[in-house]
Design an enzyme around this catalytic site. Structure first.
Site: not given
Lengths: 231, 561
Positions: B330, B350
C-alpha cells in the site's frame, strides 16, 4: 539488542521487566517473552482485542487503554483483559421496531444508568459513552448510533460501569436499527439493484467480457474520468 | 510531534500548498498532475516495485503449482512439514468430534458472510477461527467499499476499472461477479443495518479511489471494515441456533475422503492444545492474507493472524494457486512515529484531495494511480531521486499533505471523514488537520491465492475459498474498496454454493490424511529441516535474547510444541 537503547522498568501482572522506553504495552509484552494469543489482534487500534488496565507509578488511578496504542512509562503496572462478559440477547433485526421499547425489553439495565460518566472516562476511543446511553434512554436512536460509531468493542466501559450496562452491545443494536430502519433510503441504489435483477447489464457485460486484451486496454486508457470533486 | 530537523521540509510543504490548492481548484483534482501512460506505469513497476526485486520470488518445488515462481516467503511455508503426524491422528478419524454441513474457516467478513448465507440456504454451520470472531484484516479496512450505485456509473464501468487496475490479468468471471453483485451486497448490508455514509436525502456518499473512473467508493467514515463486520458478527450471534462459532480454534489440516473430496478439518483448541476432528460435507476457506509473513522485511498493515494458513492447507490438499507471485504494498503506510511503523493511512486521504509531496513540498505523481504504480512512484522518489524525508530510525518517507483537505473541502472535513486517522496520530502528538503525515509503502494485501471460479469452487470437490485467500479477482493489483467488496461478494457466494453442495451430498465416506502423508514425503525428499513447520498460525515476535533462554526442545512454527 543495543545496550544504548533507553530502557524502563514495567510490571507485567506484578512482575518486573526491563523494556525499551519507546515500546507500546504490546511490544513490551512481546519483548519480555510473552507469546500473545488473547489480548492481541489488529495491532493498529481497530479491533478492540487488547484492552488493558494499568497504573502509573505513585498514582492511585486505574487507567485504561489499548495495549497496541499506549506507550509504556517507567514503573507502569500492567494487566490485560482477555475477555469481557456482557449480556447479548438474540433477536431478528428485521422484526424489531426502532423504538425505546425494544431497549427496555432487551437491555433493561440501560435505564439504570447513574450518570457517573465513568464509561466515557474509560473509553480509549474517547467516545462520549454516557451520552449515547442517555440518547437511548430518550429514544433518540439516530444520536446514539452516531455517537457510538467509533466503538471498537474493547469492553472497558462495561467493566467500569457501576450499573452493569453492556454499553457496546446496546450501541450495535442502536446502530443496526438506525442503519436498517431509520436512515433515509437511497433511491439510486434501489433502482440499480432493480436494473441488475432485471438483467439490464447482462448483454453489455457479456460483450466486455468477450473483448480481447488489446481492445480492452484501449477502452481503459481512453475512458473518461468523472471529476467528482465533492459529494 | 516531528523532530526539529524535519521543520524545514515541513515549511516547504506549507509554502507550496497555496499554489497546489490553486491548481486543484482551477483545473480540477483529476488534473493536478498528469497520470501515467501504460508505458510509464510498466517502467516504474519494473524498476521499483518490490515484487520485481531479485530474490522476491522462487520456484515452488512441490505441489500442484510445482515449477512456478511465487513469493519466496510463501514458497518457504509451502515447502514445510505439517504440524501434525498423520499416523497419530489416523485412528481418531473414525470418530469425529463434531459433524456439520458446512465448515467455515476464518472469522473475518468473508467467513462471516459465508456462514450467514450457508445458514440461510439451510445448512448447519460451524465457524472456526484462530482468534476471535471478527479478528481479521476486514475489521481494519478504513476507506471504503466499491459499488456502482450512481446513475452515471454502471457495473460494466466498474468491470473495466478493475481489469485496468489489475493490468488485465484478472479472471473475467470473478470480476463480473464482483461488479454485478456489488449493489446487491450493499442492499443486503443495509438491510442488516450497516450505516453507510449518506447525504440527507439518503443518497449514498461516493468518492474516488485510486484507479476509479466514477465516484463509487462508499464508506462508513474511516471505519468501513469495522462498520460492516460488527453487523455481520452481531447477526451471526443472533443466529446461534444454527451457526456454531468456535473462537481460538485454528484449522491445522484439511481432511479428505476416499473420492478425493475435502470432508472436514483437524482443528486445535489454541488454549488447551486439544485437537478435534471435524467432519464437514463442505469447507469454506476464508482465512485471509499473508501480511505477517513480512515479505522482504516490510512492515505490514495486516492483522496479527494474517499468516497465509488457508493457502497452505488448501495447497496440501491439492488446490491450485493463482498469482501467488504478487503482493500488494500500500502506498501510504505510516513511517513516523516509530510506534505506528507500517500502519495503514487510508487511501481515502487522497480520495478527499490529500496530496503526496516530496521533501521540497512538490507533487511528483498523480495521487490516485493504481496502488502498485503509486507505491512504486513513492519508492522511486525516495531511492532514485533522493527526495524522501529520512526518519530518526533511518526509514525514508514522503509527506502526505492532509491539511490541504480542509481548504479543498471545508474545515472539519478531516475530523468528520477520518476520525480513526485523527485519533491514531493524535495519540502520538501529531495533528493531521494541521500537519502532514509521513508515509512509505507497507505490505498490505495478498493479490493471489487459491484459484476459484465464480462459485468459489477450487479444483478440489468440497473445498471453497472466499476473500483474500482466493486469487484472480484483482489480477496482480487490487484497487481500493474492492477487498471489502470481494470478501462480502464471494463470502456470500461461497456460503450459498457450499451449502447447496453439502445438502445435495448423499454418501459420506471414511476420512483420511493421505494427502498430508504424500506431501510430507515430498518435503522429506527436499531435505527440509524438521523445524520448518506450517501453517505457522502466529508470527514470531519473541526476541532472540529470550529464545536463547527458553531451552525449548522444538518449535512448531512459532508456537511452542
Amino acid at each position: 539488542m543495543s545496550k544504548k537503547q533507553e530502557q524502563v522498568s514495567v510490571f507485567i501482572m506484578g512482575k518486573k521487566f526491563m523494556v525499551p522506553a519507546a515500546s507500546t504495552i504490546m511490544s513490551a509484552l512481546e519483548y519480555s517473552g510473552f507469546q500473545l494469543k488473547r489480548g492481541v489482534g489488529c495491532r493498529e487500534g481497530f479491533c478492540g482485542a487488547c484492552a488493558t488496565v494499568y497504573r502509573l507509578k505513585d498514582d492511585f488511578k486505574i487507567r485504561t487503554g489499548l495495549a497496541c496504542q499506549t506507550v509504556v512509562q517507567e514503573g507502569m503496572l500492567i494487566a490485560q483483559i482477555p475477555f469481557v462478559p456482557a449480556v447479548k440477547p438474540v433477536y431478528d433485526i428485521s422484526k424489531l421496531e426502532p423504538t425505546i421499547t425494544i431497549f427496555k425489553q432487551l437491555y433493561p439495565e440501560t435505564f439504570r444508568c447513574l450518570g457517573c460518566n465513568t464509561c466515557s472516562k474509560a473509553c480509549p476511543q474517547d467516545i462520549r459513552v454516557m451520552d449515547y446511553i442517555n440518547a437511548v434512554e430518550r429514544g433518540d436512536l439516530a444520536k446514539a448510533a452516531e455517537l457510538s460509531y467509533d466503538c471498537i468493542r474493547c469492553g472497558m466501559c462495561a467493566l467500569r460501569c457501576p450499573a452493569e450496562i453492556g454499553q457496546f452491545n446496546v450501541a450495535i443494536l442502536a446502530q443496526r436499527l438506525y442503519g436498517s430502519c431509520l436512515a433515509p433510503k437511497s433511491k439510486e441504489m434501489i433502482e440499480r439493484v432493480e436494473q441488475i435483477r432485471k438483467g439490464q447489464f447482462n448483454e453489455e457485460m457479456a460483450a466486455i467480457k468477450a473483448t480481447d486484451k488489446a481492445a480492452l486496454k484501449k477502452m481503459y486508457y481512453e475512458r473518461d474520468i468523472e471529476p467528482g470533486e465533492s459529494v | 510531534m516531528y523532530p526539529s530537523y524535519m521543520h524545514e521540509s515541513l515549511k516547504l510543504v506549507e509554502q507550496t500548498r497555496p499554489a497546489r490548492l490553486k491548481i486543484a481548484r482551477e483545473k480540477g483534482r483529476s488534473k493536478i498532475f498528469p497520470s501515467m501512460t501504460a508505458e510509464e506505469r510498466e517502467d516504474v513497476l519494473h524498476k521499483f516495485h518490490p515484487d520485481y526485486k531479485k530474490d522476491a520470488k522462487h520456484a515452488v518445488r512441490i505441489g500442484p503449482n510445482a515449477g512456478e515462481e511465487i513469493t519466496t516467503e510463501v514458497a518457504d511455508i509451502l515447502e514445510s512439514w505439517p504440524r501434525i503426524n498423520p499416523d497419530t491422528f489416523e485412528p481418531m478419524l473414525k470418530k469425529p468430534d463434531m459433524e456439520t454441513d458446512v465448515l467455515v474457516v476464518g472469522g473475518g467478513s468473508a467467513g462471516a458472510s459465508a456462514a450467514l448465507l450457508a445458514e440461510q440456504t439451510g445448512a448447519r454451520v460451524l465457524l472456526v477461527t484462530k482468534l476471535r470472531l471478527g479478528d481479521s484484516n476486514s475489521v481494519m479496512a478504513q476507506g471504503g467499499i466499491q459499488a456502482a450505485v450512481n446513475p452515471q456509473d454502471s457495473p460494466v464501468r466498474h468491470y473495466l476499472d478493475v481489469m485496468g487496475g489489475g493490468h488485465f490479468d484478472n479472471k473475467p468471471e470473478l470480476v463480473e461477479a464482483l461488479a454485478m453483485d456489488a449493489p446487491l451486497v450493499v442492499e443486503w448490508l443495509t438491510e442488516l443495518g450497516v450505516m453507510f455514509d449518506r447525504l440527507p436525502d439518503g443518497k449514498l456518499k461516493t468518492r474516488h479511489g485510486g484507479g476509479t473512473s466514477r465516484t463509487r467508493m462508499l464508506s462508513c467514515k474511516d471505519y468501513t471494515g469495522s462498520g460492516i463486520l460488527r453487523v455481520l458478527r452481531d447477526e451471526i450471534e443472533c443466529r446461534n441456533e444454527r451457526i456454531r462459532v468456535m473462537d481460538f480454534t485454528p484449522a491445522v489440516e484439511l481432511l479428505m475422503d476416499a473420492e478425493g473430496r475435502v470432508a472436514g478439518a483437524i482443528v486445535q483448541n489454541f488454549e488447551t492444545d486439544e485437537y478435534f476432528i471435524v467432519r464437514a460435507k463442505a469447507v469454506v476457506m476464508a482465512t485471509g492474507g499473508l501480511g505477517r509473513l513480512h515479505t522482504q522485511g516490510f512492515p505490514t498493515t495486516n492483522h496479527y493472524g494474517a499468516t497465509c494458513d488457508g493457502v497452505v492447507l488448501g495447497y496440501r490438499a491439492g488446490a491450485k494457486m493463482l498469482y501467488m507471485d504478487s503482493v500488494q504494498y500500500h502506498p501510504t503506510g505510516a513511517v513516523y512515529p516509530e510506534q505506528i511503523l507500517g500502519f495503514l493511512v487510508t487511501e481515502k486521504v487522497r480520495g478527499l484531495g490529500g496530496q503526496p509531496v516530496n521533501k521540497e513540498g512538490n507533487l511528483f505523481v498523480f495521487p490516485l494511480e493504481p496502488r502498485d504504480v503509486e507505491a512504486s512512484a513513492f519508492i522511486r522518489e525516495c531511492l532514485e531521486r533522493n527526495n524522501g524525508i529520512a526518519t530518526p530510525s533511518g526509514q525514508q518517507g514522503i509527506w502526505l499533505d492532509s491539511p490541504i483537505i480542509e481548504e479543498l473541502e471545508k474545515p472539519g472535513t478531516i475530523e468528520r471523514e477520518l476520525p480513526a486517522m485523527v485519533r491514531q496520530f493524535k495519540r502520538f502528538g501529531i495533528d493531521i488537520t494541521k500537519e502532514p503525515m509521513l508515509v512509505y509503502p507497507t505490505l498490505h494485501f495478498q493479490n493471489g491465492g487459491l484459484d476459484v471460479n465464480a462459485q468459489c469452487e477450487t479444483n478440489i470437490p468440497g473445498l471453497y475459498a472466499a476473500g483474500e485467500v482466493q486469487g484472480g479477482t484483482h489480477g496482480r493489483n487490487r484497487l481500493m474498496g474492492n477487498s471489502q467488496l470481494e470478501i462480502t461478494v464471494f463470502g456470500r457466494r461461497a456460503g450459498k454454493f457450499a451449502a447447496e453442495y453439502a445438502l445435495a451430498l448423499k454418501k459420506e465416506l471414511p476420512l483420511n490424511l493421505d494427502h498430508v502423508r504424500a506431501f510430507s514425503k515430498e518435503v522429506q525428499k527436499l531435505g527440509i529441516d524438521r523445524s520448518r513447520v506450517s501453517p505457522i498460525l502466529l508470527p514470531d515476535y519473541i526476541p532472540s535474547h529470550i529464545k536463547e533462554k527458553q531451552m525449548t526442545s522444538h518449535y512448531l512454527g512459532t508456537v511452542r510444541g
